[in-house]
Scaffold this motif. Sequence first.
Motif, mmCIF file in Angstrom:
data_model
loop_
_atom_site.group_PDB
_atom_site.id
_atom_site.type_symbol
_atom_site.label_atom_id
_atom_site.label_comp_id
_atom_site.label_asym_id
_atom_site.label_seq_id
_atom_site.Cartn_x
_atom_site.Cartn_y
_atom_site.Cartn_z
ATOM 1 N N VAL A 119 0.860 -1.181 0.000
ATOM 2 C CA VAL A 119 0.000 0.000 0.000
ATOM 3 C C VAL A 119 0.897 1.231 0.000
ATOM 4 O O VAL A 119 1.690 1.427 0.924
ATOM 5 C CB VAL A 119 -0.938 0.024 1.219
ATOM 6 C CG1 VAL A 119 -1.788 1.292 1.210
ATOM 7 C CG2 VAL A 119 -1.832 -1.210 1.237
ATOM 8 N N LEU A 120 0.753 2.054 -1.022
ATOM 9 C CA LEU A 120 1.552 3.270 -1.156
ATOM 10 C C LEU A 120 0.672 4.491 -0.930
ATOM 11 O O LEU A 120 -0.337 4.676 -1.613
ATOM 12 C CB LEU A 120 2.190 3.354 -2.547
ATOM 13 C CG LEU A 120 2.927 4.655 -2.886
ATOM 14 C CD1 LEU A 120 4.105 4.881 -1.949
ATOM 15 C CD2 LEU A 120 3.381 4.644 -4.345
ATOM 16 N N THR A 121 1.070 5.334 0.032
ATOM 17 C CA THR A 121 0.401 6.606 0.283
ATOM 18 C C THR A 121 1.183 7.704 -0.423
ATOM 19 O O THR A 121 2.384 7.875 -0.163
ATOM 20 C CB THR A 121 0.346 6.919 1.787
ATOM 21 O OG1 THR A 121 -0.291 5.843 2.472
ATOM 22 C CG2 THR A 121 -0.419 8.214 2.036
ATOM 23 N N VAL A 122 0.518 8.442 -1.294
ATOM 24 C CA VAL A 122 1.163 9.527 -2.041
ATOM 25 C C VAL A 122 0.757 10.852 -1.404
ATOM 26 O O VAL A 122 -0.432 11.143 -1.260
ATOM 27 C CB VAL A 122 0.755 9.507 -3.524
ATOM 28 C CG1 VAL A 122 1.463 10.621 -4.286
ATOM 29 C CG2 VAL A 122 1.055 8.145 -4.136
ATOM 30 N N LYS A 123 1.745 11.651 -1.034
ATOM 31 C CA LYS A 123 1.488 12.938 -0.381
ATOM 32 C C LYS A 123 2.110 14.063 -1.198
ATOM 33 O O LYS A 123 3.231 14.500 -0.928
ATOM 34 C CB LYS A 123 2.057 12.940 1.038
ATOM 35 C CG LYS A 123 1.389 11.957 1.985
ATOM 36 C CD LYS A 123 1.920 12.132 3.396
ATOM 37 C CE LYS A 123 1.206 11.235 4.390
ATOM 38 N NZ LYS A 123 1.681 11.464 5.768
ATOM 39 N N PRO A 124 1.386 14.553 -2.197
ATOM 40 C CA PRO A 124 1.902 15.706 -2.948
ATOM 41 C C PRO A 124 1.749 16.982 -2.126
ATOM 42 O O PRO A 124 0.850 17.108 -1.286
ATOM 43 C CB PRO A 124 0.990 15.750 -4.185
ATOM 44 C CG PRO A 124 0.180 14.496 -4.147
ATOM 45 C CD PRO A 124 0.122 14.076 -2.720
ATOM 46 N N GLY A 125 2.637 17.938 -2.421
ATOM 47 C CA GLY A 125 2.426 19.295 -1.951
ATOM 48 C C GLY A 125 1.568 20.021 -2.968
ATOM 49 O O GLY A 125 0.652 19.436 -3.537
ATOM 50 N N PHE A 126 1.880 21.264 -3.222
ATOM 51 C CA PHE A 126 1.098 22.023 -4.197
ATOM 52 C C PHE A 126 1.435 21.536 -5.604
ATOM 53 O O PHE A 126 2.597 21.513 -6.001
ATOM 54 C CB PHE A 126 1.407 23.516 -4.079
ATOM 55 C CG PHE A 126 0.523 24.385 -4.929
ATOM 56 C CD1 PHE A 126 -0.696 24.845 -4.448
ATOM 57 C CD2 PHE A 126 0.895 24.728 -6.220
ATOM 58 C CE1 PHE A 126 -1.521 25.644 -5.231
ATOM 59 C CE2 PHE A 126 0.080 25.522 -7.012
ATOM 60 C CZ PHE A 126 -1.127 25.976 -6.518
#
Length: 242
Positions: free
Chosen positions: A173-180
């Motif tokens: 399970v991969l959580t992707v956390k982009p900024g702006f």
Amino acid sequence: MKRVVVLGATSAIAQHVTRIYAERGAALFLVARNRSRLAAVADDARARGATQVESAVIDLDDSSAHEGVFEAAEIALGPADIVLVAHGVLGSRDAGPGEAQAILRTDLEGPTSLLLRAARRMEARRSGTIVAISSVSGDRGRAANPVYGAAKAGLTALLSALRQRLSPAGVSVLTVKPGFVDTPMTASLPPMAFAVGPDRVAKDIVRALERGADVVYTPPIWRLVMLVVRLLPERLFKKLSF
């Protein structure tokens, strides 16, 4: 050949992920609610070399359609190697109760239904990878986007729980956390620090998948930025306006 299911395939980030896998000859099952935009994404994937491209026009806010999505994808491609959930909306800073409910439905309730269904299928066969696009906004609630941040915090927590639950079954399970990210969703907002395009985020997602990462901040500077934000004492944090 990877079999990739993309839920929310017309979002800017999902389109760029689709392009990467199409160029690698993947088999794709693309899901979105806008028929013409979805057809354009599917045609582009075929032109880029995807081995197989199938699609389904569905409003992912309608959780009653979710089981049918996975059944259709499995009939078309076989068991998915990767399921990407890229379904979301930003909403407004001053969202009232009605808009808040809509944001939570799109950013948390719908993805929760999709992720749990994907998890059940992959856990049963003991293989596969789930990817979902959360946000740095979920790391700490901020006045700039309270409801969106709350939804992403919930999504991040769910992904963490699924990662722990599914690891013994060999499911990642991969959580992707982009900024702006400079996308149509953020077009009305003023420019922000460390902004990147969706192509950069897509490349970071694929690289993270290849190395078996659990969480990816994109661009990576956001890992440090959000560490500082999380560590700020509440008495100081509440005086800030970001």
